[in-house]
Design an enzyme around this catalytic site. Structure first.
Site, mmCIF file in Angstrom:
data_model
loop_
_atom_site.group_PDB
_atom_site.id
_atom_site.type_symbol
_atom_site.label_atom_id
_atom_site.label_comp_id
_atom_site.label_asym_id
_atom_site.label_seq_id
_atom_site.Cartn_x
_atom_site.Cartn_y
_atom_site.Cartn_z
ATOM 1 N N ASN A 224 -2.623 0.279 6.644
ATOM 2 C CA ASN A 224 -3.137 1.644 6.738
ATOM 3 C C ASN A 224 -4.373 1.750 7.629
ATOM 4 O O ASN A 224 -4.654 2.798 8.183
ATOM 5 C CB ASN A 224 -3.461 2.192 5.342
ATOM 6 C CG ASN A 224 -4.216 1.214 4.473
ATOM 7 O OD1 ASN A 224 -3.773 0.091 4.261
ATOM 8 N ND2 ASN A 224 -5.356 1.632 3.989
ATOM 9 N N SER B 31 5.035 7.238 -0.517
ATOM 10 C CA SER B 31 4.135 8.276 -1.036
ATOM 11 C C SER B 31 4.357 9.575 -0.264
ATOM 12 O O SER B 31 4.380 9.564 0.970
ATOM 13 C CB SER B 31 2.686 7.816 -0.879
ATOM 14 O OG SER B 31 1.801 8.857 -1.230
ATOM 15 N N GLY B 32 4.476 10.678 -1.003
ATOM 16 C CA GLY B 32 4.781 11.961 -0.368
ATOM 17 C C GLY B 32 3.701 12.462 0.574
ATOM 18 O O GLY B 32 3.992 12.942 1.681
ATOM 19 N N CYS C 205 -9.494 6.123 1.402
ATOM 20 C CA CYS C 205 -9.366 5.959 -0.049
ATOM 21 C C CYS C 205 -10.557 5.206 -0.610
ATOM 22 O O CYS C 205 -10.835 5.262 -1.792
ATOM 23 C CB CYS C 205 -8.082 5.206 -0.390
ATOM 24 S SG CYS C 205 -6.633 5.994 0.254
HETATM 25 N N1 PLP Z 1 -0.590 2.050 0.081
HETATM 26 C C1 PLP Z 1 -1.060 2.330 1.294
HETATM 27 C C2 PLP Z 1 -0.742 1.410 2.432
HETATM 28 C C3 PLP Z 1 -1.853 3.459 1.497
HETATM 29 O O1 PLP Z 1 -2.322 3.733 2.721
HETATM 30 C C4 PLP Z 1 -2.133 4.297 0.393
HETATM 31 C C5 PLP Z 1 -3.030 5.462 0.565
HETATM 32 O O2 PLP Z 1 -3.843 5.501 1.473
HETATM 33 C C6 PLP Z 1 -1.587 3.971 -0.853
HETATM 34 C C7 PLP Z 1 -0.824 2.834 -0.979
HETATM 35 C C8 PLP Z 1 -1.828 4.818 -2.050
HETATM 36 O O3 PLP Z 1 -0.999 5.962 -2.019
HETATM 37 P P1 PLP Z 1 -1.356 7.217 -2.927
HETATM 38 O O4 PLP Z 1 -2.545 7.886 -2.309
HETATM 39 O O5 PLP Z 1 -0.129 8.066 -2.900
HETATM 40 O O6 PLP Z 1 -1.657 6.690 -4.289
#
Ligand code: PLP
Length: 384
Positions: free
Chosen positions: A150, A198-199, A324
């Site tokens: 990400n 993830s939506g 995040c």
């Molecule tokens: N995995 C990856 C690679 C992500 O980039 C993210 C969110 O940034 C997630 C998991 C988590 O997804 P969610 O925000 O739907 O919990």
């Protein structure tokens, strides 16, 4: 003033078609999909359409998809679901660059008695496949390796990973949250056992995710409750978001078939433009194997947060490290794992585009960035 939104790896705007598809489920179609009556039954049937749409995006069968509340839940459920289904095995393998939804989960279970191996990456963010091969033992229950990162956008070689892990008879989970809808994912061609989606990363609403569980995979439910999702995930479904997620998967599939060339052209224009006009700018990660929408670039001797604040004044949204984890000024664990020098980690910015990004958006960034970098460098204590 128009927002220039280049933070699509953090979240995306809900597509108009998705919003339209969701609306009836807030008003007329409010039945519980588990109810016996026709009113609930029609909602159930719409959920099955959405399941088929999400399945089609990764070439899965609809029965292999369960809906969850987010990518994080899908990741946690995938790993714990595997571990619970084979209590005799106590070893998990993952990488140092996973999203916290996997990394922190694995660190937590590590404190509960599981042995966790964190695989390193090289300076371009690439995985060492020999290390993976060496790490698998008879005690390994599950390997969890993200499809693409990400922060850096680096895509891992899923075909090779499948070959190594499956030849040892171990379950393989991949976090494809950043990949689905950006590059083709085909679970028949690359037979992983579990895939997280993830939506809100693909123009659906926040608060909905999906987990692909290959038919026949040993899996015990993580969220225990009613018999929803064929007994594999309890809880009344987030109906409107699931319907929207289905629509967003259909749209993403159509856009993928049309090709990503415009997106790549815009991302590359941004990358080359910034490299030319901002001295000591360097791209982070393997540019040969990278998501078409992602650019992670460091401006040495400048604070990334200061750049973001200045960009914010021009209504430009980007991110430093992972959104995040913002709120903490800890340098990005991904760039640290790649051995990016300290002065460059702190000046790193992630631009992430979407199919809604325009030439004007990119021109705006190219217009303002050289001035911002020059101004901040003049203030930097590291530059004479
Ligand atoms: N995995 C990856 C690679 C992500 O980039 C993210 C969110 O940034 C997630 C998991 C988590 O997804 P969610 O925000 O739907 O919990």
């Amino acid at each position: 003033m128009k927002i220039v939104y280049l933070d699509n790896n953090a979240t995306t705007r809900v597509a108009d078609e998705v919003r339209e598809a969701m609306l009836p489920f807030f008003s007329d179609l409010y039945g519980n999909p588990s109810s016996m009556h026709t009113f609930g039954g029609q909602v159930h049937r719409k959920i099955e359409v959405a399941r088929a749409q999400v399945a089609a995006l990764i070439n899965a069968d609809p029965e292999e998809i369960i809906f969850t509340s987010c990518g994080t839940e899908s990741d946690n459920s995938a790993i714990m679901g595997c571990l619970n289904s084979m209590p005799e095995k106590r070893h998990v393998i993952t990488t140092r660059v996973e999203h916290p939804a996997v990394l922190n989960f694995c660190k937590t279970i590590g404190k509960r008695g599981y042995r966790v191996t964190l695989l390193p990456v090289d300076k371009l963010g690439r995985l060492d496949l020999d290390e993976l091969d060496k790490a698998v033992t008879d005690d390994t229950a599950v390997v969890s390796i993200m499809y693409a990162n990400n922060e850096s956008g680096v895509i891992f070689p899923m075909g090779d990973i499948v070959n190594i892990v499956k030849s040892r008879g171990v379950l393989l989970h991949t976090d494809a949250v950043q990949v689905a809808g950006k590059i083709p994912v085909d679970v028949k061609k690359q037979p992983v056992d579990l895939v997280s989606l993830s939506g809100h990363k693909m123009h659906a609403a926040k608060g909905v995710g999906a987990l692909y569980i290959k038919r026949g995979t040993r899996f015990s439910p993580y969220i225990i409750g009613g018999h929803q999702e064929s007994g594999r995930r309890g809880g009344t479904e987030n109906v409107a978001s699931i319907i929207g997620f289905g629509k967003s998967a259909e749209l993403a599939g159509n856009h993928l078939s049309a090709g990503n060339s415009k997106l790549i052209e815009l991302r590359d224009k941004l990358e080359f433009g910034l490299s030319e006009t901002c001295p000591e700018a360097r791209t982070n990660g393997d540019t040969e194997n990278r998501l078409p929408n992602t650019l992670n670039i460091s401006f040495e001797y400048v604070e990334g947060e200061a750049i973001l604040l200045r960009l914010n004044e021009f209504n430009i949204c980007a991110s430093s490290g992972s959104a995040c984890t913002s709120g903490s000024l800890e340098p990005s664990h991904v760039l640290r794992a790649m051995g990016v020098p300290y002065t460059a980690i702190h000046g790193s910015i992630r631009f992430s585009l979407s199919r809604y990004t325009t030439d004007d958006d990119i021109n705006k960034v190219l217009d303002v960035m050289p001035g911002i970098i020059k101004e901040l460098r003049e203030l930097s204590p590291f530059v004479k």
